[in-house]
Design a protein around this motif. Structure first.
Motif, mmCIF file in Angstrom:
data_model
loop_
_atom_site.group_PDB
_atom_site.id
_atom_site.type_symbol
_atom_site.label_atom_id
_atom_site.label_comp_id
_atom_site.label_asym_id
_atom_site.label_seq_id
_atom_site.Cartn_x
_atom_site.Cartn_y
_atom_site.Cartn_z
ATOM 1 N N UNK A 450 91.536 18.932 93.834
ATOM 2 C CA UNK A 450 90.318 18.454 94.481
ATOM 3 C C UNK A 450 90.536 17.073 95.102
ATOM 4 N N UNK A 451 91.248 16.198 94.391
ATOM 5 C CA UNK A 451 91.527 14.855 94.913
ATOM 6 C C UNK A 451 92.381 14.929 96.177
ATOM 7 N N UNK A 452 93.408 15.780 96.173
ATOM 8 C CA UNK A 452 94.252 15.903 97.360
ATOM 9 C C UNK A 452 93.465 16.479 98.545
ATOM 10 N N UNK A 453 92.588 17.444 98.265
ATOM 11 C CA UNK A 453 91.779 18.019 99.340
ATOM 12 C C UNK A 453 90.862 16.965 99.953
ATOM 13 N N UNK A 454 90.222 16.162 99.119
ATOM 14 C CA UNK A 454 89.347 15.115 99.652
ATOM 15 C C UNK A 454 90.155 14.059 100.401
ATOM 16 N N UNK A 455 91.344 13.760 99.951
ATOM 17 C CA UNK A 455 92.188 12.802 100.655
ATOM 18 C C UNK A 455 92.547 13.319 102.047
ATOM 19 N N UNK A 456 92.864 14.592 102.150
ATOM 20 C CA UNK A 456 93.175 15.165 103.471
ATOM 21 C C UNK A 456 91.933 15.167 104.357
ATOM 22 N N UNK A 457 90.764 15.465 103.773
ATOM 23 C CA UNK A 457 89.546 15.449 104.562
ATOM 24 C C UNK A 457 89.242 14.050 105.090
ATOM 25 N N UNK A 458 89.426 13.040 104.243
ATOM 26 C CA UNK A 458 89.193 11.667 104.693
ATOM 27 C C UNK A 458 90.186 11.258 105.778
#
Length: 580
Positions: A450-458
């Motif tokens: 989840x953290x990596x997904x949000x980092x890519x989204x940001x």
């Protein structure tokens, strides 16, 4: 219950008092309190009607029988663990008795010649333990749009092949959508069961009365739903993508006539709609012993405890394949000693020497066969793990963020890495399964993904903002060129090679104070005036509620905003500030 009710009431009172300056905040706090109160009342009603005065974990298990008017197949779910009060829970009946389970285990042992004739109990007991258990499952019904791309080896040349998008459905009877909601069992065991095939979700046929009686009489154990549906959905997505990946590999091999192999298959899996159901599936949990192992605590050789699962509906036995060391030793001893016996019978003069040599050789062969029989299951597992580890390394390398890797932002590539992480969680050291550590490991994997997904989204959002800023700057330059001619930059402010876009370094942070850091040197007078009004309204001491320290901090921010506006409002002072 009274303590929980009082804590919710206190939290609502506190939130209402602290947010008295905002009607919207008070309304939200009141809505949260009212929703919590209604949920608590439903939980109290369902608990009073379903538990029958029971307490503890048993009440949690029996709670799904909520109201007298409920249908036979559905019921209100218990309020604890991963189930909510709105979940519909289904169950299947036990079709196999204890004797049937014993018969199924004996038939499984005799199905292969290398397995032992019989098994024994754990410890001093010679009786095998059979436990009647209801295993929780999340059963999904998913419809998704799928496309894939892979590399096909055509006569030594790697060809990238695509496939158009298609819609696939994985219903409740698909093996990929059955996810065990408990960490107590190995995933290869519970993944082989398909409880959705034995539950009729459309009719009112149900086994909750039997489940309730079994649990109340302590004749069966019903395990709680400890895995949340979000994690179960991630595991189901892994299995569905694996099924699509196998299908894609087969399709790409058929598409190219001279194909030698397929590698790096990337799946684009987009969920269109999904549905989830909670199901209790009946199994017989079997604890027995086979082989020998060294106890780490006492450093003694003990019987190796093992566990098997028998589906109480279909009779399928799930266990590690067993190799009987006694059979292996007997076969090796007979294979080596038989030629020596034949030589002794054919040449009596050399019979004694042949028998002696044959006995020594047969003993050595028997000892070696026993060692090989103990190591053979681990050797086969290591061979399977080697293939899996190579696939994991390939997936991790493709998804790793590096200067030369342009595919790491592709979500399909990242999903392949996520699948590799979950497969590692399911397969690594599965013979020594520890439920507590596996649960911690699973939650860490999910949080990291989840953290990596949000980092890519940001990062995508940041790249989009940069592109928009570049387009806006290009538009402004084109407008100025149209208004003042192609030589308008000669008389304008000099371009500064600072780290910020535009023509200003913002050395005093005036643009940042007015929240115009994305328009350094490019903000117009109207934008500066509008930004100052917003900041001044938020930081004016008369508009800030709080103690004296809060008003003092607001006054300091207001004075800084006034100073920034005084500098940037005038063209001359702003140009001088931008050139610093």
């Amino acid at each position: 219950r009274a303590t929980t009710w009082w804590s919710w009431t206190t939290s609502w009172t506190t939130s209402s008092r602290t947010t008295s300056s905002s009607r919207v905040a008070r309304g939200r706090a009141r809505a949260v309190w009212w929703r919590s109160a209604m949920t608590m009342s439903v939980v109290m009603m369902s608990g009073r009607r379903s538990t029958g005065g029971l307490r503890g974990g048993l009440a949690t298990v029996v709670a799904p029988r909520a109201y007298s008017g409920a249908s036979a197949s559905s019921s209100t779910a218990p309020s604890s663990s991963a189930l909510s009060s709105k979940d519909t829970v289904y169950a299947s009946r036990f079709r196999l008795t204890r004797e049937d389970a014993k018969t199924a285990l004996r038939a499984w042992l005799r199905a292969e010649t290398h397995r032992p004739f019989a098994a024994r109990g754990v410890g001093e007991s010679q009786e095998i333990a059979y436990t009647k258990t209801y295993v929780p499952y999340w059963v999904f019904d998913v419809e998704a749009e799928v496309s894939y791309v892979g590399g096909v080896d055509v006569r030594g040349e790697l060809v990238k092949s695509y496939a158009p998008a298609e819609t696939l459905r994985f219903d409740e009877k698909s093996s990929a959508t059955q996810i065990c909601a408990s960490f107590q069992h190995r995933r290869d065991y519970v993944d082989a069961l398909v409880p959705g095939r034995y539950v009729n979700f459309a009719t009112s046929e149900d086994a909750w009365d039997v489940v309730r009686k079994d649990v109340l009489s302590k004749d069966a154990e019903a395990q709680p739903f400890t895995m949340k549906r979000s994690m179960a959905l991630s595991l189901a997505a892994v299995r569905m993508r694996d099924a699509v990946r196998a299908r894609a590999t087969e399709a790409l091999m058929k598409k190219h006539k001279n194909a030698l192999g397929v590698s790096d298959v990337v799946i684009d899996f987009v969920t269109i709609k999904r549905r989830v159901r909670a199901v209790y599936h009946p199994v017989w949990r079997v604890d027995f012993a086979h082989g020998a192992v060294v106890n780490d605590e006492t450093n003694k050789i003990i019987q190796q405890p093992r566990r098997a699962m028998i589906c109480a509906v279909s009779g399928v036995v799930l266990s590690d394949d067993l190799v009987c060391t006694s059979k292996a030793r007997a076969f090796a001893f007979g294979a080596v000693s038989l030629p020596a016996i034949l030589i002794a019978l054919a040449w009596p003069d050399a019979g004694l020497a042949a028998l002696g040599q044959g006995a020594v050789a047969a003993g050595v062969a028997a000892a070696g066969a026993g060692v090989f029989a103990r190591q053979y299951p681990q050797m086969m597992q290591d061979k399977i793990d080697a293939v899996r580890v190579r696939e994991e390394d390939r997936a991790f390398n493709l998804a790793m963020r590096s200067p030369g890797n342009a595919d790491w932002m592709d979500e399909s590539v990242q999903r392949r890495r996520d699948d590799a992480e979950w497969r590692r969680w399911m397969e690594t050291d599965k013979m020594t399964w520890d439920p507590v550590r596996r649960a911690e490991w699973a939650h860490n994997i999910l949080d990291t993904q989840i953290y990596r997904f949000r980092e890519r989204q940001e990062l995508r959002h940041e790249l989009d903002e940069r592109a928009q800023q570049a387009e806006e700057a290009e538009r402004r330059n084109a407008e100025k060129e149209r208004k003042w001619g192609p030589d308008w930059q000669r008389d304008g402010p000099r371009q500064n090679a600072g780290r910020h876009p535009g023509y200003s370094r913002d050395i005093h942070g005036f643009y940042k104070t007015l929240r115009l850091e994305d328009k350094l040197g490019l903000a117009t007078e109207e934008e500066i005036k509008a930004a100052f009004r917003v900041v001044a309204h938020e930081t004016h001491p008369d508009k800030v509620t709080g103690d004296a320290a809060a008003k003092k901090r607001a006054a300091e921010r207001f004075q800084l905003a006034q100073k920034a506006y005084k500098t940037l409002a005038s063209k001359e002072t702003r140009a001088a500030y931008d050139r610093k």
